[in-house]
Motif scaffolding. Structure first.
Motif, mmCIF file in Angstrom:
data_model
loop_
_atom_site.group_PDB
_atom_site.id
_atom_site.type_symbol
_atom_site.label_atom_id
_atom_site.label_comp_id
_atom_site.label_asym_id
_atom_site.label_seq_id
_atom_site.Cartn_x
_atom_site.Cartn_y
_atom_site.Cartn_z
ATOM 1 N N VAL A 195 0.859 -1.186 0.000
ATOM 2 C CA VAL A 195 0.000 0.000 0.000
ATOM 3 C C VAL A 195 0.888 1.227 0.000
ATOM 4 C CG1 VAL A 195 -1.964 1.150 1.089
ATOM 5 C CG2 VAL A 195 -1.566 -1.277 1.518
ATOM 6 N N GLY A 196 0.580 2.162 -0.890
ATOM 7 C CA GLY A 196 1.361 3.390 -0.987
ATOM 8 C C GLY A 196 0.590 4.600 -0.493
ATOM 9 N N TRP A 197 1.024 5.782 -0.931
ATOM 10 C CA TRP A 197 0.407 7.058 -0.517
ATOM 11 C C TRP A 197 -1.073 7.102 -0.898
ATOM 12 C CZ3 TRP A 197 1.674 11.366 2.208
ATOM 13 C CH2 TRP A 197 0.953 12.546 1.950
ATOM 14 N N HIS A 198 -1.376 6.716 -2.145
ATOM 15 C CA HIS A 198 -2.768 6.730 -2.600
ATOM 16 C C HIS A 198 -3.527 5.605 -1.900
ATOM 17 C CE1 HIS A 198 -6.113 7.640 -5.224
ATOM 18 N NE2 HIS A 198 -6.240 6.353 -5.476
ATOM 19 N N GLY A 199 -4.410 5.984 -0.989
ATOM 20 C CA GLY A 199 -5.050 4.990 -0.135
ATOM 21 C C GLY A 199 -6.504 4.727 -0.478
ATOM 22 N N GLY A 200 -6.894 5.029 -1.716
ATOM 23 C CA GLY A 200 -8.253 4.716 -2.134
ATOM 24 C C GLY A 200 -8.965 5.914 -2.723
ATOM 25 N N HIS A 201 -10.036 5.618 -3.445
ATOM 26 C CA HIS A 201 -10.768 6.677 -4.146
ATOM 27 C C HIS A 201 -12.256 6.347 -4.159
ATOM 28 C CE1 HIS A 201 -8.647 3.917 -6.954
ATOM 29 N NE2 HIS A 201 -9.858 3.731 -7.432
ATOM 30 N N CYS A 202 -13.072 7.326 -4.606
ATOM 31 C CA CYS A 202 -14.526 7.204 -4.427
ATOM 32 C C CYS A 202 -15.248 6.565 -5.614
ATOM 33 C CB CYS A 202 -15.120 8.585 -4.125
ATOM 34 S SG CYS A 202 -15.267 9.654 -5.587
ATOM 35 N N PHE A 203 -14.619 6.519 -6.771
ATOM 36 C CA PHE A 203 -15.172 5.943 -8.015
ATOM 37 C C PHE A 203 -16.296 6.785 -8.638
ATOM 38 C CE2 PHE A 203 -13.385 2.219 -5.871
ATOM 39 C CZ PHE A 203 -12.654 1.645 -6.886
ATOM 40 N N THR A 204 -16.769 7.834 -7.979
ATOM 41 C CA THR A 204 -17.947 8.542 -8.500
ATOM 42 C C THR A 204 -17.717 10.015 -8.794
ATOM 43 O OG1 THR A 204 -18.727 8.969 -6.260
ATOM 44 C CG2 THR A 204 -19.579 6.988 -7.346
ATOM 45 N N CYS A 205 -16.631 10.631 -8.294
ATOM 46 C CA CYS A 205 -16.403 12.062 -8.548
ATOM 47 C C CYS A 205 -16.001 12.259 -10.019
ATOM 48 C CB CYS A 205 -15.342 12.621 -7.595
ATOM 49 S SG CYS A 205 -13.665 12.132 -8.003
ATOM 50 N N GLU A 206 -15.888 13.513 -10.429
ATOM 51 C CA GLU A 206 -15.566 13.823 -11.825
ATOM 52 C C GLU A 206 -14.250 13.169 -12.265
ATOM 53 O OE1 GLU A 206 -17.635 15.133 -13.822
ATOM 54 O OE2 GLU A 206 -16.295 15.384 -15.540
ATOM 55 N N ALA A 207 -13.203 13.305 -11.436
ATOM 56 C CA ALA A 207 -11.901 12.712 -11.792
ATOM 57 C C ALA A 207 -12.015 11.189 -11.883
ATOM 58 C CB ALA A 207 -10.844 13.120 -10.772
ATOM 59 N N GLY A 253 -11.471 8.077 -14.798
ATOM 60 C CA GLY A 253 -10.417 7.092 -14.544
ATOM 61 C C GLY A 253 -9.156 7.688 -13.953
ATOM 62 N N ASP A 254 -9.234 8.949 -13.570
ATOM 63 C CA ASP A 254 -8.058 9.647 -13.028
ATOM 64 C C ASP A 254 -8.111 9.561 -11.502
ATOM 65 O OD1 ASP A 254 -5.880 11.249 -12.639
ATOM 66 O OD2 ASP A 254 -6.848 13.112 -13.283
ATOM 67 N N PHE A 255 -7.885 8.346 -11.002
ATOM 68 C CA PHE A 255 -8.130 8.080 -9.582
ATOM 69 C C PHE A 255 -7.208 8.865 -8.654
ATOM 70 C CE2 PHE A 255 -9.431 3.914 -11.595
ATOM 71 C CZ PHE A 255 -10.780 4.208 -11.557
ATOM 72 N N ILE A 256 -5.993 9.149 -9.151
ATOM 73 C CA ILE A 256 -5.037 9.855 -8.289
ATOM 74 C C ILE A 256 -5.551 11.260 -7.954
ATOM 75 C CG2 ILE A 256 -3.550 10.796 -10.142
ATOM 76 C CD1 ILE A 256 -2.174 9.193 -6.974
ATOM 77 N N ASN A 257 -6.387 11.820 -8.816
ATOM 78 C CA ASN A 257 -6.934 13.154 -8.568
ATOM 79 C C ASN A 257 -8.354 13.111 -8.000
ATOM 80 O OD1 ASN A 257 -4.827 15.003 -9.274
ATOM 81 N ND2 ASN A 257 -5.006 14.233 -11.358
ATOM 82 N N THR A 302 -1.313 5.488 -8.733
ATOM 83 C CA THR A 302 -2.326 4.611 -8.122
ATOM 84 C C THR A 302 -1.696 3.266 -7.731
ATOM 85 O OG1 THR A 302 -2.880 3.632 -10.235
ATOM 86 C CG2 THR A 302 -4.122 5.605 -9.589
ATOM 87 N N ALA A 303 -2.513 2.392 -7.184
ATOM 88 C CA ALA A 303 -2.019 1.076 -6.765
ATOM 89 C C ALA A 303 -1.487 0.279 -7.953
ATOM 90 C CB ALA A 303 -3.129 0.302 -6.056
#
Ligand SMILES: [Zn+2]
Ligand SMILES: [Zn+2]
Length: 338
Positions: free
Chosen positions: A88-100, A104-108, A290-291
């Motif tokens: 597991v790195g810095w990016h610890g997850g994302h919401c899947f529903t926001c604009e980014a 597919g731009d999960f890091i943002n 991302t992961a």
């Protein structure tokens, strides 16, 4: 399994680390629990320790360079299983529903979680992480050597592979430290003509061993002139968090060259725009990935034998490891083992 575990906590912003005995966490339906094998100590852990990251709550366990084995799987997780080796790195997850995320731009992601800040990280015997934050770790990588690849590794690897540099291009790596010693190896393995930039001569032999084709002692030579003498850089990967160092290399860019900053200086960077207009040059930044980017980094590192130099510390000595990291007194990454 015992009901409790050792973990390192920051009890409140700015306080010293405390080694505590705490209940082993249970993963929610979309998460897994990891028995930690190693966790790197990163300069960004300062954001947890000093509580400067927005929305952080205390007590908090830092650590976003986590390697271990899954030992419990949430009810809805189908793609990971008990026994899988993951990081597991810095990016610890994302919401899947926001604009980014919709792009597919999960890091943002507007609601992205940061490991060790939004939830407890890897300075512990066990940690829990969301399913989308996991990278598979190749078995041939040693846990203590894989851990720094989850932050220092992915940052340099992913910055370089997303740049416009192509095999044969002149690529400079500024700073031969935690990020730089990995950046030189990745740049070499990617087929670039590699220049290492560092102060003094003591790191020259080492930088060449890592794959640098040229070495510029920035105490003796102006780095911009030295890079121009080599034809001008396509990319300067700036790993040292120094605004003067970044300013000093802008004049070394070739046509369409880019200073790619991955270390974050406290002060603004002075740039003479004329140096950019004349070359269509740019100064830009890059943040980890991302992961799946982490997994690419780990797989490439295993394939090409890219390894960080690490010093290992027991979890109980997290305070000492952190202090030595802050004072740049570690060669080159500190790693905790439970
Ligand atoms: Zn980091
Ligand atoms: Zn999102």
């Amino acid at each position: 399994m015992s009901e409790t575990m050792r973990a390192v906590e920051v009890p409140e912003a700015g306080a010293d680390f405390e080694v505590v005995e705490r209940e082993v966490p249970t993963p929610g339906p979309e998460a897994v629990r990891i028995a930690v094998e190693a966790c790197g100590v990163c300069h960004s852990d300062e954001m947890t320790k000093e509580g400067v990251y927005p929305r952080i709550e205390f007590p908090r366990t830092p650590g976003h360079e986590v390697v271990g084995r899954i030992d419990a799987v949430g009810a809805d997780v189908t793609e990971w299983a008990e026994g899988d080796r993951v990081g597991v790195g810095w990016h610890g997850g994302h919401c899947f529903t926001c604009e980014a995320c919709r792009r597919g731009d999960f890091i943002n992601c507007e609601h992205a979680d940061v490991t060790g800040i939004d939830f407890d990280g890897g300075y512990a015997e066990y940690t829990v992480a969301p399913r989308e934050a996991l990278a598979a770790v190749p078995e041939e990588l040693d846990a203590t050597e894989a851990a720094p690849l989850l932050c220092a590794g992915i940052t340099t690897f992913n910055a370089l592979r997303n740049s416009d540099a192509r095999p044969g291009n002149l690529v400079a790596v500024q700073g031969v430290g935690g990020l730089g010693h990995l950046g030189i190896q990745y740049a070499h393995e990617a087929g670039f003509e590699v220049v290492a930039l560092s102060r003094g001569t003591e790191k020259e032999a080492y930088a060449r061993e890592l794959g640098a084709d040229h070495y510029v002692d920035t105490e003796r030579e102006d780095p911009a002139e030295a890079l121009q003498a080599l034809g001008g850089a396509k990319v300067v990967l700036a790993t040292a968090p120094s605004s003067e160092a970044i300013s000093s290399v802008v004049g070394g860019l070739g046509v369409d060259g880019e200073v790619l900053a991955v270390g974050i200086p406290a002060d603004p960077v002075d740039v003479h725009v004329g140096q950019l207009v004349g070359t269509r040059g740019s100064v830009s930044g890059w943040a980890s990935g991302t992961a799946r980017d982490s997994q690419d980094t780990l797989e490439f590192s295993a394939l090409r034998d890219v390894t960080p130099e690490v010093e290992t510390f027991d979890l109980a000595d997290a305070g000492e490891a952190y202090e030595r990291m802050l004072n740049a007194d570690v060669r080159f990454r500190a790693v905790l083992t439970p």
